[in-house]
Design a protein around this motif. Structure first.
Motif, PDB file in Angstrom:
ATOM      1  N   ALA A  23       5.279 -39.224   2.352  1.00 12.49           N
ATOM      2  CA  ALA A  23       6.471 -38.766   1.642  1.00 12.49           C
ATOM      3  C   ALA A  23       7.737 -39.213   2.359  1.00 12.49           C
ATOM      4  CB  ALA A  23       6.448 -37.243   1.490  1.00 12.49           C
ATOM      5  N   GLY A  24       7.701 -39.185   3.686  1.00 13.17           N
ATOM      6  CA  GLY A  24       8.854 -39.616   4.462  1.00 13.17           C
ATOM      7  C   GLY A  24       8.893 -41.103   4.702  1.00 13.17           C
ATOM      8  N   ARG A  25       7.898 -41.815   4.161  1.00 13.44           N
ATOM      9  CA  ARG A  25       7.812 -43.272   4.319  1.00 13.44           C
ATOM     10  C   ARG A  25       7.914 -43.641   5.789  1.00 13.44           C
ATOM     11  NH1 ARG A  25      11.769 -46.128   0.133  1.00 13.44           N
ATOM     12  NH2 ARG A  25      10.591 -47.917   0.908  1.00 13.44           N
ATOM     13  N   MET A  26       7.145 -42.917   6.616  1.00 13.15           N
ATOM     14  CA  MET A  26       7.156 -43.143   8.049  1.00 13.15           C
ATOM     15  C   MET A  26       5.994 -44.042   8.446  1.00 13.15           C
ATOM     16  SD  MET A  26       8.257 -39.470   9.677  1.00 13.15           S
ATOM     17  CE  MET A  26       6.979 -38.551   8.836  1.00 13.15           C
ATOM     18  N   ALA A  27       6.248 -44.920   9.388  1.00 18.52           N
ATOM     19  CA  ALA A  27       5.224 -45.812   9.928  1.00 18.52           C
ATOM     20  C   ALA A  27       4.936 -45.389  11.360  1.00 18.52           C
ATOM     21  CB  ALA A  27       5.693 -47.262   9.887  1.00 18.52           C
ATOM     22  N   VAL A  28       3.653 -45.128  11.677  1.00 18.28           N
ATOM     23  CA  VAL A  28       3.249 -44.658  12.998  1.00 18.28           C
ATOM     24  C   VAL A  28       2.875 -45.855  13.860  1.00 18.28           C
ATOM     25  CG1 VAL A  28       1.673 -43.140  14.242  1.00 18.28           C
ATOM     26  CG2 VAL A  28       2.429 -42.536  11.940  1.00 18.28           C
ATOM     27  N   TRP A  29       3.233 -45.816  15.152  1.00 15.54           N
ATOM     28  CA  TRP A  29       2.933 -46.933  16.042  1.00 15.54           C
ATOM     29  C   TRP A  29       2.761 -46.437  17.468  1.00 15.54           C
ATOM     30  CZ3 TRP A  29       6.504 -47.428  19.946  1.00 15.54           C
ATOM     31  CH2 TRP A  29       7.735 -46.807  19.732  1.00 15.54           C
ATOM     32  N   SER A  30       2.138 -47.291  18.286  1.00 21.71           N
ATOM     33  CA  SER A  30       1.944 -47.009  19.714  1.00 21.71           C
ATOM     34  C   SER A  30       2.120 -48.321  20.466  1.00 21.71           C
ATOM     35  CB  SER A  30       0.556 -46.425  19.966  1.00 21.71           C
ATOM     36  OG  SER A  30       0.310 -46.317  21.367  1.00 21.71           O
ATOM     37  N   TYR A  31       2.886 -48.279  21.577  1.00 23.17           N
ATOM     38  CA  TYR A  31       3.181 -49.489  22.355  1.00 23.17           C
ATOM     39  C   TYR A  31       2.659 -49.313  23.769  1.00 23.17           C
ATOM     40  CZ  TYR A  31       5.926 -52.893  25.019  1.00 23.17           C
ATOM     41  OH  TYR A  31       6.322 -53.896  25.865  1.00 23.17           O
ATOM     42  N   ASP A  32       1.757 -50.218  24.203  1.00 21.83           N
ATOM     43  CA  ASP A  32       1.221 -50.232  25.564  1.00 21.83           C
ATOM     44  C   ASP A  32       2.158 -51.057  26.432  1.00 21.83           C
ATOM     45  OD1 ASP A  32      -0.279 -50.946  27.948  1.00 21.83           O
ATOM     46  OD2 ASP A  32      -2.040 -50.159  26.918  1.00 21.83           O
ATOM     47  N   VAL A  33       2.819 -50.399  27.409  1.00 18.03           N
ATOM     48  CA  VAL A  33       3.833 -51.070  28.221  1.00 18.03           C
ATOM     49  C   VAL A  33       3.219 -52.147  29.092  1.00 18.03           C
ATOM     50  CG1 VAL A  33       5.610 -50.720  29.978  1.00 18.03           C
ATOM     51  CG2 VAL A  33       5.269 -49.001  28.192  1.00 18.03           C
ATOM     52  N   GLN A  34       2.059 -51.860  29.706  1.00 18.11           N
ATOM     53  CA  GLN A  34       1.455 -52.814  30.621  1.00 18.11           C
ATOM     54  C   GLN A  34       0.967 -54.064  29.893  1.00 18.11           C
ATOM     55  OE1 GLN A  34       1.599 -52.465  33.862  1.00 18.11           O
ATOM     56  NE2 GLN A  34       2.609 -50.468  33.662  1.00 18.11           N
ATOM     57  N   ARG A  35       0.277 -53.867  28.799  1.00 21.31           N
ATOM     58  CA  ARG A  35      -0.297 -55.002  28.069  1.00 21.31           C
ATOM     59  C   ARG A  35       0.651 -55.572  27.027  1.00 21.31           C
ATOM     60  NH1 ARG A  35      -6.283 -53.403  26.239  1.00 21.31           N
ATOM     61  NH2 ARG A  35      -5.148 -51.804  25.070  1.00 21.31           N
ATOM     62  N   GLN A  36       1.798 -54.905  26.827  1.00 19.71           N
ATOM     63  CA  GLN A  36       2.767 -55.339  25.827  1.00 19.71           C
ATOM     64  C   GLN A  36       2.073 -55.566  24.474  1.00 19.71           C
ATOM     65  OE1 GLN A  36       5.011 -58.722  27.286  1.00 19.71           O
ATOM     66  NE2 GLN A  36       6.405 -57.378  28.408  1.00 19.71           N
ATOM     67  N   GLU A  37       1.460 -54.505  24.017  1.00 22.72           N
ATOM     68  CA  GLU A  37       0.693 -54.561  22.773  1.00 22.72           C
ATOM     69  C   GLU A  37       1.103 -53.402  21.886  1.00 22.72           C
ATOM     70  OE1 GLU A  37      -3.979 -54.969  21.479  1.00 22.72           O
ATOM     71  OE2 GLU A  37      -3.474 -53.751  23.215  1.00 22.72           O
ATOM     72  N   ILE A  38       1.348 -53.697  20.617  1.00 23.74           N
ATOM     73  CA  ILE A  38       1.713 -52.665  19.643  1.00 23.74           C
ATOM     74  C   ILE A  38       0.550 -52.474  18.678  1.00 23.74           C
ATOM     75  CG2 ILE A  38       3.211 -52.092  17.703  1.00 23.74           C
ATOM     76  CD1 ILE A  38       5.486 -53.400  19.065  1.00 23.74           C
ATOM     77  N   ILE A  39       0.152 -51.226  18.514  1.00 18.74           N
ATOM     78  CA  ILE A  39      -0.857 -50.859  17.518  1.00 18.74           C
ATOM     79  C   ILE A  39      -0.165 -49.970  16.497  1.00 18.74           C
ATOM     80  CG2 ILE A  39      -3.048 -49.705  17.090  1.00 18.74           C
ATOM     81  CD1 ILE A  39      -3.844 -50.336  19.951  1.00 18.74           C
ATOM     82  N   GLY A  40      -0.128 -50.427  15.270  1.00 20.77           N
ATOM     83  CA  GLY A  40       0.584 -49.677  14.241  1.00 20.77           C
ATOM     84  C   GLY A  40      -0.281 -49.384  13.041  1.00 20.77           C
ATOM     85  N   SER A  41       0.225 -48.528  12.194  1.00 23.39           N
ATOM     86  CA  SER A  41      -0.440 -48.208  10.935  1.00 23.39           C
ATOM     87  C   SER A  41      -0.157 -49.311   9.928  1.00 23.39           C
ATOM     88  CB  SER A  41       0.061 -46.869  10.403  1.00 23.39           C
ATOM     89  OG  SER A  41       1.448 -46.959  10.099  1.00 23.39           O
ATOM     90  N   PRO A  42      -0.969 -49.402   8.858  1.00 20.94           N
ATOM     91  CA  PRO A  42      -0.665 -50.398   7.807  1.00 20.94           C
ATOM     92  C   PRO A  42       0.742 -50.253   7.249  1.00 20.94           C
ATOM     93  CG  PRO A  42      -2.873 -49.514   7.515  1.00 20.94           C
ATOM     94  CD  PRO A  42      -2.233 -48.705   8.605  1.00 20.94           C
ATOM     95  N   GLU A  43       1.259 -49.018   7.217  1.00 19.96           N
ATOM     96  CA  GLU A  43       2.614 -48.798   6.718  1.00 19.96           C
ATOM     97  C   GLU A  43       3.649 -49.506   7.591  1.00 19.96           C
ATOM     98  OE1 GLU A  43       5.852 -47.423   4.507  1.00 19.96           O
ATOM     99  OE2 GLU A  43       3.712 -47.602   4.038  1.00 19.96           O
ATOM    100  N   LEU A  44       3.388 -49.579   8.922  1.00 21.37           N
ATOM    101  CA  LEU A  44       4.313 -50.276   9.812  1.00 21.37           C
ATOM    102  C   LEU A  44       4.374 -51.756   9.467  1.00 21.37           C
ATOM    103  CD1 LEU A  44       6.131 -50.327  12.370  1.00 21.37           C
ATOM    104  CD2 LEU A  44       4.052 -50.852  13.666  1.00 21.37           C
ATOM    105  N   TYR A  45       3.192 -52.358   9.295  1.00 24.56           N
ATOM    106  CA  TYR A  45       3.172 -53.783   8.983  1.00 24.56           C
ATOM    107  C   TYR A  45       3.834 -54.059   7.626  1.00 24.56           C
ATOM    108  CZ  TYR A  45      -0.359 -53.343  12.643  1.00 24.56           C
ATOM    109  OH  TYR A  45      -1.010 -53.043  13.797  1.00 24.56           O
ATOM    110  N   ARG A  46       3.605 -53.172   6.662  1.00 23.63           N
ATOM    111  CA  ARG A  46       4.243 -53.339   5.365  1.00 23.63           C
ATOM    112  C   ARG A  46       5.756 -53.199   5.491  1.00 23.63           C
ATOM    113  NH1 ARG A  46       6.910 -51.014   1.893  1.00 23.63           N
ATOM    114  NH2 ARG A  46       6.968 -49.114   3.137  1.00 23.63           N
TER     115      ARG A  46
END
Length: 593
Positions: free
Chosen positions: A287-310
């Protein structure tokens, strides 16, 4: 215990055999001694006198010692019955027979000894085998006891109920815990009918099919399953998890069905609560059109939800690389986001919020709002950042429009004040007396107010020209309004034209009422307009009024036409005074200023 008994039996049998052989040998020796001692008294020694030795050896030692005693006794009786002269001289046949008897006796004894040795060896092997079996059985027994102890602990700790179904007798065995789970009393007899009755009607068919699969020799299903019951004592609905396994005989026929049950109602309710919570969270995120994500500082890697990529303009089914996502930051925006995180840590906070521009993969630029939490490691350094991203482009655009409208309103308020000041100044300077000036000023301010009503009714952007004309004539009454003819296409004028046109029309109508076509009962006014090449042409034509003569001085309307339309808005105004009536033509561009 059974192995110990077997060892004792072997030892006893071996001992009796030895005793039997001893009786046989000693009996033969005694018989020979008696012949020598009583040679002068008895000239014969019948075999029957040796029978007690044979019987005793057989009873004590078994058939082999008895046979040896019989052989030795027979030979001894035969030998003893021979003439003495033959028995111990080397010159008589008795000597040879004695030697044969001695040899046979010796051979029998040697054979018996060797047989006893082999029997002893076999006994030792049997004893060793029995000892090994006994030790193995003891270890198995200890392992079984340990396994049973562990099983009992597991059953108790897991609150498991144990059950067994004897298929031959159809009898059901339920442990006390299993009875408690189903709602049986401690002394109640459990039957298959009662268990089926307690099973929830919606799950009974499924559990019956699972039991059939477990008892099928070709399937032998063992997978655990969950189902509902209605407790027999209080009718409360509970969730159970069951494990079962069928026991088959050597030809594959099911004999027993055994297993465990566990009440999982609490865990099921907890799982359902988590599921509902996740669903509510998902609905809130969607409803809030929110995209969830997580960023690993050491590996510089972002893991996000499909909504983030969209949201970032990528294919939701494919995960873009970190560099691909970074490429969307306009110059300086990524540094601004990172600075917001550093400033939060410097303030001793782990939460921060920032809005920034982002260029989507499809080229569109969006405004995004990030809300994030910084997760620290044991050394207090950032290890991970988690958060949500929301597209706030529409809100930012609305705010920008609001700022533009506010600036436009400020500008227009200033213009209105200037217009009011000009109206008041010209009205008071050109009116002969105060009441007349008051009436003229009130009419002009009313026209100005109506113009602004139209302005804001159209969203401060556009106003319909036909309504501007209608509002200008409406305040003079229905008679005047009926004598003003209006014609032209539907045209929306920009907001900058609303106030000047309203004021000009008001002044033209006032002049027509005072001096022109509307000052008598027969005159009328035609207002027409057309649009060509982005230019609006509005024409005012009076007919049927008193003869017109050109004015000797410039009135308020003329000043307004020249100042507002011609000078300020870049329009063109032409006024003619033919004798038949005043004619005014106004031409102005419709483009936005």
């Amino acid at each position: 215990m059974k192995d110990r008994q077997g060892t004792a039996e072997v030892d006893g049998r071996l001992g009796r055999t030895w005793v039997g052989f001893a009786i046989a040998v000693v009996g033969a020796a005694l018989a020979a001694g008696l012949r020598v001692a009583l040679a002068d008294v008895f000239h014969g020694f019948p075999f029957s006198t040796f029978m007690p030795v044979v019987v005793l050896a057989t009873i004590v030692g078994g058939p082999w010692p008895g046979a040896l005693a019989c052989l030795l006794g027979g030979l001894s009786a035969w030998y003893i019955g021979m003439p003495p002269a033959w028995a111990w001289t080397g010159k008589s046949p008795g000597s040879a027979i004695g030697i044969v008897i001695f040899g046979l006796t010796s051979a029998g004894i040697i054979a018996a000894v060797r047989w006893m040795q082999s029997l002893l060896a076999r006994s030792r092997e049997e004893r060793a085998t029995i000892a090994a079996l006994l030790d193995k059985q003891q270890r198995i027994s200890q392992d079984l006891q340990a396994a049973l102890a562990r099983l009992e602990v597991a059953v108790t700790a897991g609150a498991l109920g144990v059950w067994e179904w004897d298929l031959a007798t159809d009898a059901m065995m339920y442990s006390p815990k299993a009875k408690e789970i189903y709602g049986f009393g401690p002394d109640d007899r459990v039957t298959l009918k009662a268990v089926s009755h307690a099973t929830h009607p919606e799950d009974l068919g499924r559990t019956t099919e699972l039991a059939r699969r477990a008892l099928d020799p070709g399937i032998r299903a063992k997978e655990p399953y969950e189902f509902r019951i209605r407790r027999l004592n209080d009718g409360e609905e509970r969730w159970l998890q069951a494990h079962g396994e069928a026991i088959f005989d050597h030809v594959g026929r099911p004999q027993r069905y055994i297993g465990t049950i566990q009440d999982i109602t609490a865990s099921k309710a907890a799982a359902l609560a988590v599921l509902e919570s996740e669903l509510r969270l998902r609905l809130a995120i969607d409803a809030g059109r929110m995209a969830v994500w997580s960023y690993d500082v050491q590996r510089q890697e972002i893991i996000g939800s499909p909504e983030l990529y969209r949201l970032l303009g990528f294919d939701p089914a494919r995960r873009p690389s970190f560099e691909q996502m970074r490429a969307g930051y306009p110059p300086g925006e990524e540094e601004r986001v990172q600075a917001a995180g550093r400033e939060a840590l410097e303030r001793g906070e782990r939460f921060f919020e920032v809005e920034y521009r982002y260029g989507r993969a499809d080229g569109a630029e969006r405004w995004l709002m990030m809300r994030a939490e910084i997760v620290l490691d044991d050394a207090g350094q950032p290890r991970r950042v988690v958060g949500v991203v929301i597209d706030v482009t529409e809100r930012r655009q609305a705010e920008e429009r609001q700022q533009i409208l506010t600036a436009e309103l400020t500008h227009r308020v200033k213009n209105i004040l200037a217009v009011v000041q000009s109206i008041a100044d010209i009205t008071l300077r050109r009116s002969a007396d105060l009441p007349t000036a008051r009436q003229a000023l009130a009419g002009r301010l009313s026209a100005l107010a109506k113009a602004h009503d139209l302005l804001f009714a159209g969203g401060a952007e556009r106003s319909p020209l036909r309504r501007i004309v209608d509002e200008a004539t409406l305040s003079f009454g229905p008679d005047i309004q009926a004598r003003v003819q209006r014609s032209g296409p539907d045209v929306f004028t920009p907001g900058r034209l609303t106030t000047p046109l309203s004021m000009v029309l008001h002044e033209l109508i006032v002049n027509a009422i005072k001096y022109g076509a509307l000052s008598n009962e027969e005159g009328r006014v035609d207002i027409g307009w057309s649009v060509e090449g982005g230019l609006l042409t509005l024409t005012w034509t009076e007919q049927g009024g008193p003869p017109v003569t050109p004015p000797t001085r410039q009135g308020f309307g003329s000043v307004l036409l020249q100042r507002s339309l011609a000078r300020d808005l870049g329009g063109r105004v032409e006024i003619a005074y033919p004798e038949t009536g005043v004619r005014c033509e106004i031409t102005v561009g419709l483009g936005e200023s």
